[in-house]
Enzyme design. Structure first.
Site, short mmCIF file in Angstrom:
data_model
loop_
_atom_site.label_atom_id
_atom_site.label_comp_id
_atom_site.label_asym_id
_atom_site.label_seq_id
_atom_site.Cartn_x
_atom_site.Cartn_y
_atom_site.Cartn_z
N LYS A 116 0.82 -1.21 0.00
CA LYS A 116 0.00 0.00 0.00
C LYS A 116 0.85 1.26 0.00
CE LYS A 116 -3.06 -3.00 -0.01
NZ LYS A 116 -3.57 -3.43 -1.31
N HIS A 235 -16.53 -4.76 6.79
CA HIS A 235 -15.76 -4.89 5.54
C HIS A 235 -16.32 -5.92 4.58
CE1 HIS A 235 -12.95 -2.15 7.33
NE2 HIS A 235 -12.80 -2.94 8.36
N ARG A 292 -7.93 -7.72 -9.75
CA ARG A 292 -8.71 -8.92 -10.06
C ARG A 292 -10.12 -8.50 -10.50
NH1 ARG A 292 -11.92 -8.23 -5.60
NH2 ARG A 292 -10.81 -7.55 -3.75
#
Ligand code: MV4
Length: 496
Positions: A116, A235, A292
């Site tokens: 990240k 999440h 993806r």
């Protein structure tokens, strides 16, 4: 040329990939674990191979075994779906070295976006707006404190190897910093084998907006507009839609341009998604890139008319993208509702067992993507998603009505589901006016839902239960027994 694809996944996404392959005349090979014997994806594929025992580590995550199998059966390509090995750069590297085509981006792009901090500094270099914070890992508490002071509390300490919600801590003041820093580091090391952490300013009550992009292997980039995915709990996304009702044309132009620049920055090819946070003033910030296909890709397909899995395969086959950016428009509105096997009347406790009854909705502009059928087993081993309902409408009101209508047509027995909660959300004022944000479910809707569930009048319940039990007796021709449930709401009444 791709003649046969090994699908390194299970459930609805494996089924989705098989469908695209069949339409392209490509042979499909499914893999399955001992928990998935006889499951839908193994039936629909041309060939199916048992790969190991139920735990993912012994089956769908077994890199060597999957590549070995692909070689043995002469598969030309591997499609990873989402989850499992889809963003595992070591696996992708192994596939690249085996000479089998990986249907997705290069291992280099995946690796770069996996860090990240590396992703943030790359985005900064390419003028993609990032959340204020550091682009390098923080080495010491004092270094971290001075950065936090500079950008201002509250801040988030995030694991550099994290993403998707793991390894993240809010810090509201100086005196909480030290312990939050140490515990995020410890957690990161345990979860990711890497204890690098960095700091971001906390964006309060933002929306989650992501942009679908695709790129071919010749450097042609397209975006397929945005999806809004702010309806989530812990999440886990629950409802997604495209377009976002919150965006105006100027913001849409800016965010889709930023997404294309993000994809270019890491020499990306195949399908990918750039995630952004958007604050109430419509300022947006790069969050992370998902390298993806995503669960919610169907809403983009319904609005743009593009078959994303087909495009993925064409790109991996060495084709150029067949359309120009100007040919892609957002037509109408699509909403996806994720049906999970969980008990919304019991705090969303996972609900496992055999699907004794499973009837999907249908009708105009209704799409259902699912990997189950009657008698499928919902186990603890994999994701609890049973089915995705994706509806299309000319406008948002129409697609919300249609989604509610279609949700009513699900008859699911044997496990509890979240269908009553999905309906509840679709009826909320905040959702209707799109003023909700990533915290709305946890901070508002859940509490209201619990209250409402208790307030449903007995009379209404009794009438509905009588109708349902008559329905079951006549149409299903099966006695209503204690192991046939409808939805959480009616179950107790059916027991009488
Ligand atoms: C944030 C944030 C607020 N401010 N970063 C959660 C998962 C991980 N991918 C990043 N996440 C967040 N990062 C800053 N600077 C809020 C979240 C967040 C979130 C983001 C997207 C969708 C749902 C979410 C739920 C909780 C927190």
């Amino acid at each position: 040329m791709i003649r046969k694809i090994l699908i390194a996944n299970r459930g609805e996404i494996a089924v989705r990939i098989i469908r695209a392959c069949k339409e392209l005349g490509i042979k499909t090979a499914a893999i399955y674990s001992e928990a998935d014997i006889g499951s839908l994806h193994t039936i629909l594929a041309d060939e199916s191979y048992l790969i190991g025992s139920a735990p993912s580590s012994q089956s769908y995550l077994n890199k060597e075994k999957i590549i070995q199998l692909a070689k043995e059966i002469n598969a030309d390509a591997i499609h990873p779906g989402y989850g499992f090995l889809s963003e595992n750069s070591d696996f992708i590297k192994m596939v690249e070295e085996s000479g089998i085509k990986f249907i997705g981006p290069s291992s280099k792009s995946v690796e770069m976006m996996g860090s990240k901090t590396a992703a943030r500094s790359l985005m900064q270099k390419h003028k993609v707006p990032i959340v204020p914070g550091t682009t390098e890992p923080i080495k010491t508490v004092s270094e971290g404190l001075s950065f936090a002071d500079e950008i201002g509390f509250p801040v988030l300490i995030k694991a550099s190897a994290g993403g998707g919600g793991k390894g993240m801590r809010k810090v509201f003041s100086k005196d909480e910093f030290d312990s939050a820093f140490e515990s995020t580091k410890r957690e990161a090391l345990k979860a990711f084998g890497n204890d690098d952490v960095y700091i971001e300013k906390l964006i309060e009550n933002p929306k989650h907006i992501e942009v679908q992009i695709i790129a071919d292997e010749f450097g042609n980039y397209r975006h397929l507009f945005e999806r809004e995915c702010s309806i989530q709990r812990r999440h886990q996304k629950i409802i997604e839609e495209s377009p976002s009702a919150f965006l105006d044309d100027l913001t849409r132009k800016a965010i889709t341009e930023a997404a294309v620049n993000a994809a270019k920055a890491c020499n990306y090819f195949n399908a990918g998604t750039i995630e952004f946070l958007m604050d109430k003033d419509k300022k947006f910030y790069f969050l992370e890139m998902n390298t993806r296909l995503q669960v919610e890709h169907p809403v983009t397909e319904l609005v743009t008319g593009i078959d994303l899995v087909r495009e993925q395969i064409m790109i991996a086959s060495g084709e150029k993208i067949s359309f120009e950016q100007k040919d892609i428009q957002q037509n109408g509105v699509a909403i996806e509702c994720r049906v999970y096997a969980e008990d919304s009347s019991q705090g969303f406790l996972p609900s496992t067992g055999k699907l004794k009854l499973y009837k999907e909705p249908s009708g105009p502009n209704v799409r259902v993507d699912s990997g189950v059928m009657v008698n499928s087993e919902i186990t603890v081993h994999y994701d609890p998603m049973i089915s995705k309902l994706i509806c299309w409408g000319k406008n948002r009101d129409e697609v919300i009505s249609r989604s509610l209508r279609a949700l009513d047509e699900y008859y699911i027995g044997g496990v509890s589901t979240n269908i009553s909660f999905l309906k509840f959300i679709l009826n909320r004022k905040e959702f209707r006016e799109s003023s909700h944000n990533i915290n709305s479910v946890e901070q508002k809707f859940l509490k209201e839902f619990e209250e409402q569930t208790q307030n449903i009048s007995d009379n209404e319940n009794e009438i509905a239960a009588a109708i349902l039990s008559a329905y079951l007796k006549s149409k299903v021709k099966q006695k209503v027994t204690s192991d046939i449930y409808i939805t959480n709401k009616w179950r107790d009444l059916l027991y009488e």
